[in-house]
Design a protein around this motif. Structure first.
Motif, PDB file in Angstrom:
ATOM      1  N   HIS A  80       0.814  -1.219   0.000  1.00  0.00           N
ATOM      2  CA  HIS A  80       0.000   0.000   0.000  1.00  0.00           C
ATOM      3  C   HIS A  80       0.848   1.270   0.000  1.00  0.00           C
ATOM      4  CE1 HIS A  80      -3.680  -2.317   0.795  1.00  0.00           C
ATOM      5  NE2 HIS A  80      -2.940  -3.049   1.615  1.00  0.00           N
ATOM      6  N   LYS A  81       2.132   1.133  -0.200  1.00  0.00           N
ATOM      7  CA  LYS A  81       3.029   2.297  -0.173  1.00  0.00           C
ATOM      8  C   LYS A  81       2.870   3.106  -1.455  1.00  0.00           C
ATOM      9  CE  LYS A  81       7.984   3.336   0.463  1.00  0.00           C
ATOM     10  NZ  LYS A  81       8.563   3.532  -0.862  1.00  0.00           N
ATOM     11  N   LYS A 222      -1.225   4.435   0.960  1.00  0.00           N
ATOM     12  CA  LYS A 222      -2.433   4.580   0.147  1.00  0.00           C
ATOM     13  C   LYS A 222      -3.614   4.047   0.946  1.00  0.00           C
ATOM     14  CE  LYS A 222      -1.935   3.276  -4.036  1.00  0.00           C
ATOM     15  NZ  LYS A 222      -1.757   2.356  -5.199  1.00  0.00           N
ATOM     16  N   CYS A 223      -4.586   4.914   1.217  1.00  0.00           N
ATOM     17  CA  CYS A 223      -5.728   4.537   2.042  1.00  0.00           C
ATOM     18  C   CYS A 223      -6.985   4.373   1.202  1.00  0.00           C
ATOM     19  CB  CYS A 223      -5.976   5.583   3.124  1.00  0.00           C
ATOM     20  SG  CYS A 223      -4.621   5.735   4.298  1.00  0.00           S
ATOM     21  N   MET A 224      -7.790   3.406   1.560  1.00  0.00           N
ATOM     22  CA  MET A 224      -9.055   3.170   0.883  1.00  0.00           C
ATOM     23  C   MET A 224     -10.135   4.044   1.530  1.00  0.00           C
ATOM     24  SD  MET A 224      -8.090   0.987  -1.350  1.00  0.00           S
ATOM     25  CE  MET A 224      -9.664   0.375  -1.988  1.00  0.00           C
ATOM     26  N   LYS A 226     -13.106   7.430   1.328  1.00  0.00           N
ATOM     27  CA  LYS A 226     -13.088   8.879   1.132  1.00  0.00           C
ATOM     28  C   LYS A 226     -12.509   9.613   2.335  1.00  0.00           C
ATOM     29  CE  LYS A 226     -17.137   8.815  -1.927  1.00  0.00           C
ATOM     30  NZ  LYS A 226     -18.523   9.332  -2.146  1.00  0.00           N
ATOM     31  N   ASP A 227     -12.801   9.133   3.536  1.00  0.00           N
ATOM     32  CA  ASP A 227     -12.382   9.828   4.750  1.00  0.00           C
ATOM     33  C   ASP A 227     -10.950   9.461   5.109  1.00  0.00           C
ATOM     34  OD1 ASP A 227     -14.909  10.937   4.982  1.00  0.00           O
ATOM     35  OD2 ASP A 227     -15.663   9.226   6.145  1.00  0.00           O
ATOM     36  N   PRO A 228     -10.095  10.446   5.370  1.00  0.00           N
ATOM     37  CA  PRO A 228      -8.709  10.167   5.749  1.00  0.00           C
ATOM     38  C   PRO A 228      -8.649   9.504   7.124  1.00  0.00           C
ATOM     39  CG  PRO A 228      -9.184  12.503   6.003  1.00  0.00           C
ATOM     40  CD  PRO A 228     -10.371  11.906   5.308  1.00  0.00           C
ATOM     41  N   LEU A 229      -7.740   8.566   7.275  1.00  0.00           N
ATOM     42  CA  LEU A 229      -7.558   7.876   8.546  1.00  0.00           C
ATOM     43  C   LEU A 229      -6.404   8.495   9.318  1.00  0.00           C
ATOM     44  CD1 LEU A 229      -7.838   4.134   7.407  1.00  0.00           C
ATOM     45  CD2 LEU A 229      -9.645   5.570   8.376  1.00  0.00           C
ATOM     46  N   SER A 230      -6.485   8.454  10.634  1.00  0.00           N
ATOM     47  CA  SER A 230      -5.366   8.893  11.466  1.00  0.00           C
ATOM     48  C   SER A 230      -4.202   7.929  11.280  1.00  0.00           C
ATOM     49  CB  SER A 230      -5.783   8.920  12.934  1.00  0.00           C
ATOM     50  OG  SER A 230      -6.075   7.600  13.381  1.00  0.00           O
ATOM     51  N   ALA A 231      -3.022   8.350  11.713  1.00  0.00           N
ATOM     52  CA  ALA A 231      -1.845   7.484  11.600  1.00  0.00           C
ATOM     53  C   ALA A 231      -2.048   6.178  12.360  1.00  0.00           C
ATOM     54  CB  ALA A 231      -0.607   8.217  12.116  1.00  0.00           C
ATOM     55  N   SER A 232      -2.670   6.247  13.523  1.00  0.00           N
ATOM     56  CA  SER A 232      -2.886   5.034  14.313  1.00  0.00           C
ATOM     57  C   SER A 232      -3.823   4.064  13.593  1.00  0.00           C
ATOM     58  CB  SER A 232      -3.442   5.384  15.692  1.00  0.00           C
ATOM     59  OG  SER A 232      -4.690   6.045  15.590  1.00  0.00           O
ATOM     60  N   ARG A 233      -4.900   4.577  13.007  1.00  0.00           N
ATOM     61  CA  ARG A 233      -5.862   3.707  12.319  1.00  0.00           C
ATOM     62  C   ARG A 233      -5.257   3.142  11.038  1.00  0.00           C
ATOM     63  NH1 ARG A 233     -11.864   5.723  11.929  1.00  0.00           N
ATOM     64  NH2 ARG A 233     -12.121   3.489  11.588  1.00  0.00           N
ATOM     65  N   TYR A 236      -3.163   0.166  12.236  1.00  0.00           N
ATOM     66  CA  TYR A 236      -3.984  -0.996  12.576  1.00  0.00           C
ATOM     67  C   TYR A 236      -4.614  -1.630  11.323  1.00  0.00           C
ATOM     68  CZ  TYR A 236      -3.699   0.745  17.377  1.00  0.00           C
ATOM     69  OH  TYR A 236      -3.247   1.180  18.589  1.00  0.00           O
ATOM     70  N   SER A 237      -4.932  -0.805  10.343  1.00  0.00           N
ATOM     71  CA  SER A 237      -5.586  -1.329   9.137  1.00  0.00           C
ATOM     72  C   SER A 237      -4.689  -2.284   8.356  1.00  0.00           C
ATOM     73  CB  SER A 237      -6.006  -0.174   8.213  1.00  0.00           C
ATOM     74  OG  SER A 237      -4.894   0.428   7.579  1.00  0.00           O
ATOM     75  N   LEU A 238      -3.397  -2.276   8.647  1.00  0.00           N
ATOM     76  CA  LEU A 238      -2.476  -3.179   7.943  1.00  0.00           C
ATOM     77  C   LEU A 238      -2.706  -4.640   8.318  1.00  0.00           C
ATOM     78  CD1 LEU A 238       0.816  -1.096   8.228  1.00  0.00           C
ATOM     79  CD2 LEU A 238      -0.569  -1.447   6.177  1.00  0.00           C
ATOM     80  N   VAL A 239      -3.303  -4.868   9.484  1.00  0.00           N
ATOM     81  CA  VAL A 239      -3.536  -6.254   9.908  1.00  0.00           C
ATOM     82  C   VAL A 239      -5.009  -6.532  10.222  1.00  0.00           C
ATOM     83  CG1 VAL A 239      -1.210  -6.626  10.796  1.00  0.00           C
ATOM     84  CG2 VAL A 239      -2.963  -5.699  12.318  1.00  0.00           C
ATOM     85  N   MET A 240      -5.858  -5.528  10.055  1.00  0.00           N
ATOM     86  CA  MET A 240      -7.274  -5.713  10.395  1.00  0.00           C
ATOM     87  C   MET A 240      -8.143  -5.484   9.153  1.00  0.00           C
ATOM     88  SD  MET A 240      -7.388  -6.448  13.634  1.00  0.00           S
ATOM     89  CE  MET A 240      -9.079  -6.118  14.082  1.00  0.00           C
TER      90      MET A 240
END
Length: 240
Positions: A80-81, A222-224, A226-233, A236-240
């Motif tokens: 996702h980089k 690269k985030c899926m 429309k809404d931007p995610l915080s750095a913490s989320r 976590y999204s990398l494994v959830m």
């Protein structure tokens, strides 16, 4: 303890298998792993912080979580980089492992985004060439690479260029490398509380996690949606 919110609930491949032997709530495990790579905290700091929240977890247990989970984070993050620029600044930094200095090769583009990193036991042509080969394999070939006056780095780039139809332009201008030298500080700041690594493998795993968190903070994931995610989320999204 307030549960950490994550954007998805499906576990990434490989995580469920690892979690079978980690007998703690998932949110506790992920929180400890993120805090360890995101902030200047030691393992004993984390043990005390969890105890204040009513969670008894030994620092050695946190260390096992870190070693097991960080490779999953790094592997997924690379998928996702975001792409990086074609003008690279490359340098190496010193990392202490079992009382001996080892070498963390790193490169950023002219915008300051991290291109790649590689921990090596020696600082020589072989190590530098291995770094360039890895960085090119993951990010594509650059047009220009700026290095310092290191002879081994220059020799490595010459060896890489010998196999290329279109050679990479090499610049040895130290002041242009200030951007990567400044970027080293973010990694050094995080490793300082660790007081040296126990072994080479652990250092490679933990540094990989620190670099992933550092890249997420710089907006390189690269985030899926429309809404931007915080750095913490994002982490976590990398494994959830």
């Amino acid at each position: 303890m307030k549960k950490t919110k994550t954007p998805r609930t499906t576990l990434a491949p490989g995580l469920a298998k690892v979690l079978k032997r980690l007998h703690y709530p998932l949110e506790v495990i992920l929180l400890c792993v993120r805090w360890y790579v995101a902030y200047s905290l030691s393992l004993r700091n984390l043990e005390e912080m969890m105890d204040e929240r009513g969670i008894a977890v030994d620092h050695s247990t946190v260390y096992r979580w870190v070693r097991k989970l960080l490779p999953l984070f790094e592997k997924t993050f690379r998928k996702h980089k975001l792409p990086v620029g074609k003008s690279w600044r490359m340098d190496e930094s010193y990392i202490r492992i079992k009382g001996e200095w080892k070498y963390l090769y790193r490169a950023v583009d002219k915008a300051g985004d991290t291109i790649d990193f590689l921990l090596r036991a020696r600082r020589d042509k072989v190590a530098a060439r291995r770094f360039f080969e890895k960085a090119i394999a993951h990010n594509g070939a650059p047009e220009t690479v700026t290095i310092d006056k290191s002879g081994s780095n220059l020799a490595a780039l010459n060896a890489v260029n010998a196999d290329r139809e279109t050679p990479i332009k090499v610049r040895q201008i130290k002041y242009l490398n200030n951007i990567v030298e400044q970027d080293h500080r973010a990694i050094k700041r995080r490793t300082r509380p660790m007081l040296g690594f126990k072994d080479f493998h652990s250092a490679r795993v933990i540094l990989g996690g620190i670099e992933v968190m550092h890249m997420i903070r710089k907006g390189q994931m690269k985030c899926m949606g429309k809404d931007p995610l915080s750095a913490s989320r994002q982490f976590y999204s990398l494994v959830m």
